[in-house]
Design an enzyme around this catalytic site. Sequence first.
Site, PDB file in Angstrom:
ATOM      1  N   ASN A 187       0.848  -1.188   0.000  1.00 26.65           N
ATOM      2  CA  ASN A 187       0.000   0.000   0.000  1.00 26.65           C
ATOM      3  C   ASN A 187       0.897   1.256   0.000  1.00 26.65           C
ATOM      4  OD1 ASN A 187      -1.432   2.287   1.074  1.00 26.65           O
ATOM      5  ND2 ASN A 187      -3.113   0.908   1.572  1.00 26.65           N
ATOM      6  N   HIS A 195       0.901   6.198   1.934  1.00 25.25           N
ATOM      7  CA  HIS A 195       1.643   7.128   2.786  1.00 25.25           C
ATOM      8  C   HIS A 195       2.869   7.727   2.116  1.00 25.25           C
ATOM      9  CE1 HIS A 195      -1.322   6.702   5.686  1.00 25.25           C
ATOM     10  NE2 HIS A 195      -1.106   5.413   5.881  1.00 25.25           N
ATOM     11  N   HIS A 215      -5.556   3.803  -1.973  1.00 20.19           N
ATOM     12  CA  HIS A 215      -6.909   4.175  -1.551  1.00 20.19           C
ATOM     13  C   HIS A 215      -7.193   5.577  -2.067  1.00 20.19           C
ATOM     14  CE1 HIS A 215      -9.866   4.465   2.129  1.00 20.19           C
ATOM     15  NE2 HIS A 215     -10.439   4.834   1.001  1.00 20.19           N
ATOM     16  N   ARG A 241      -9.316   8.284  -1.631  1.00 18.55           N
ATOM     17  CA  ARG A 241     -10.332   8.715  -0.664  1.00 18.55           C
ATOM     18  C   ARG A 241     -11.147   9.872  -1.222  1.00 18.55           C
ATOM     19  NH1 ARG A 241      -9.213   7.014   4.957  1.00 18.55           N
ATOM     20  NH2 ARG A 241     -10.874   8.473   5.440  1.00 18.55           N
ATOM     21  N   ARG A 248      -6.939  12.976   0.462  1.00 19.03           N
ATOM     22  CA  ARG A 248      -5.898  13.439   1.389  1.00 19.03           C
ATOM     23  C   ARG A 248      -4.510  12.921   1.021  1.00 19.03           C
ATOM     24  NH1 ARG A 248      -7.447  10.237   6.888  1.00 19.03           N
ATOM     25  NH2 ARG A 248      -9.391  11.357   6.551  1.00 19.03           N
ATOM     26  N   GLU A 253      -8.498   0.526  -3.164  1.00 23.27           N
ATOM     27  CA  GLU A 253      -9.411   0.584  -2.013  1.00 23.27           C
ATOM     28  C   GLU A 253     -10.340   1.768  -2.235  1.00 23.27           C
ATOM     29  OE1 GLU A 253      -7.141   1.100   1.511  1.00 23.27           O
ATOM     30  OE2 GLU A 253      -6.130  -0.801   1.312  1.00 23.27           O
ATOM     31  N   THR A 296      -8.649   3.888   7.972  1.00 22.41           N
ATOM     32  CA  THR A 296      -9.867   3.084   7.967  1.00 22.41           C
ATOM     33  C   THR A 296     -10.005   2.393   9.319  1.00 22.41           C
ATOM     34  OG1 THR A 296      -9.303   2.680   5.669  1.00 22.41           O
ATOM     35  CG2 THR A 296     -11.140   1.423   6.567  1.00 22.41           C
ATOM     36  N   GLU A 337     -11.192  -9.309   2.719  1.00 19.14           N
ATOM     37  CA  GLU A 337      -9.970  -8.915   3.423  1.00 19.14           C
ATOM     38  C   GLU A 337     -10.329  -8.733   4.889  1.00 19.14           C
ATOM     39  OE1 GLU A 337      -7.489  -5.822   1.717  1.00 19.14           O
ATOM     40  OE2 GLU A 337      -6.745  -5.260   3.702  1.00 19.14           O
ATOM     41  N   HIS A 388      -4.126  -4.341   7.598  1.00 16.37           N
ATOM     42  CA  HIS A 388      -4.282  -3.196   8.484  1.00 16.37           C
ATOM     43  C   HIS A 388      -3.473  -3.376   9.765  1.00 16.37           C
ATOM     44  CE1 HIS A 388      -5.801   0.453  10.194  1.00 16.37           C
ATOM     45  NE2 HIS A 388      -6.321   0.720   9.016  1.00 16.37           N
TER      46      HIS A 388
HETATM   47  N1  PXP Z   1      -6.085  -2.874   3.913  1.00 12.89           N
HETATM   48  C1  PXP Z   1      -7.024  -1.904   3.945  1.00 12.89           C
HETATM   49  C2  PXP Z   1      -8.401  -2.224   3.482  1.00 12.89           C
HETATM   50  C3  PXP Z   1      -6.712  -0.602   4.396  1.00 12.89           C
HETATM   51  O1  PXP Z   1      -7.665   0.359   4.433  1.00 12.89           O
HETATM   52  C4  PXP Z   1      -5.377  -0.329   4.772  1.00 12.89           C
HETATM   53  C5  PXP Z   1      -5.005   1.058   5.193  1.00 12.89           C
HETATM   54  O2  PXP Z   1      -5.142   1.927   4.115  1.00 12.89           O
HETATM   55  C6  PXP Z   1      -4.432  -1.362   4.691  1.00 12.89           C
HETATM   56  C7  PXP Z   1      -4.815  -2.628   4.290  1.00 12.89           C
HETATM   57  C8  PXP Z   1      -3.000  -1.141   5.056  1.00 12.89           C
HETATM   58  O3  PXP Z   1      -2.889  -0.851   6.418  1.00 12.89           O
HETATM   59  P1  PXP Z   1      -1.500  -0.382   7.012  1.00 12.89           P
HETATM   60  O4  PXP Z   1      -1.146   0.921   6.339  1.00 12.89           O
HETATM   61  O5  PXP Z   1      -1.764  -0.240   8.469  1.00 12.89           O
HETATM   62  O6  PXP Z   1      -0.497  -1.445   6.677  1.00 12.89           O
END
Ligand code: PXP
Length: 237
Positions: free
Chosen positions: A7, A10, A43, A45, A49, A70, A101, A151, A191
């Site tokens: 992901n 960030h 994602h 959003r 952001r 996402e 999330t 998931e 997550h």
């Molecule tokens: N899966 C989903 C559905 C999420 O919303 C997120 C966070 O955007 C993640 C995985 C990844 O989570 P993390 O950034 O805590 O690894």
Amino acid sequence: MADLGVNIDHVATVRQARRTYEPDPVWAAALAELGGADGITLHLREDRRHIQDRDLRILRETVTVKLNLEMACNDDVLAIACQIQPDQATLVPERREEITTEGGLDVASQKARVAEVMARLRDAGVSISLFLDPDPRQIDAAAELKADAVELHTGRYAMARPGPQRHHELEMLRQMGARIREAGMALHAGHGLTYPNVRPVATIEGMHELNIGHSIVARAILVGFEQAVREMKRLVS
Ligand code: PXP
């Protein structure tokens, strides 16, 4: 062996802190592929952001592994998803004031709306994963809707102290994982997963895909920091 979806949200968060062009999540996605990522997750959003529409458009062209978008059940993002056609859409809940999330999607109490969004995505050739709490009611609703994957939200496991509480959360993930697979859906999780806590989740039977972001980006900053300072020091002196 589980696939790793990286992901990159960030990376975009750091860019958006200055509304500049760097670091570009498109570059990060290419490096993630070089590092062995099986998928790139982002994602888009409603409040934009971090990831921007331009990121998704370019990533659709450049990513050669699975592209997983996402998204909330929101008409604006749904229209974009149907046009861009990621390989997979993961439906998540979204609240403007949340930092990330916070919980799984409550499919059980909005089956009709989720079914409508799923139908639009299916027509566009997008496979569908639902991001759910490890709750049998939600998983049974996902099975009724014939989602391709679920998931499991691993946030409670990740936040639990090591010991009986964490063991209990892991056991819930295992049991719900079995329920998901018995219903014929693929098992994904994500997550809050980190380098120290990922292995017990990765080894749950039938685990097909893990989506991990924050911990990888956090480590990338630290493992790359020394070199970045050295390069700047050379220029300055
Ligand atoms: N899966 C989903 C559905 C999420 O919303 C997120 C966070 O955007 C993640 C995985 C990844 O989570 P993390 O950034 O805590 O690894």
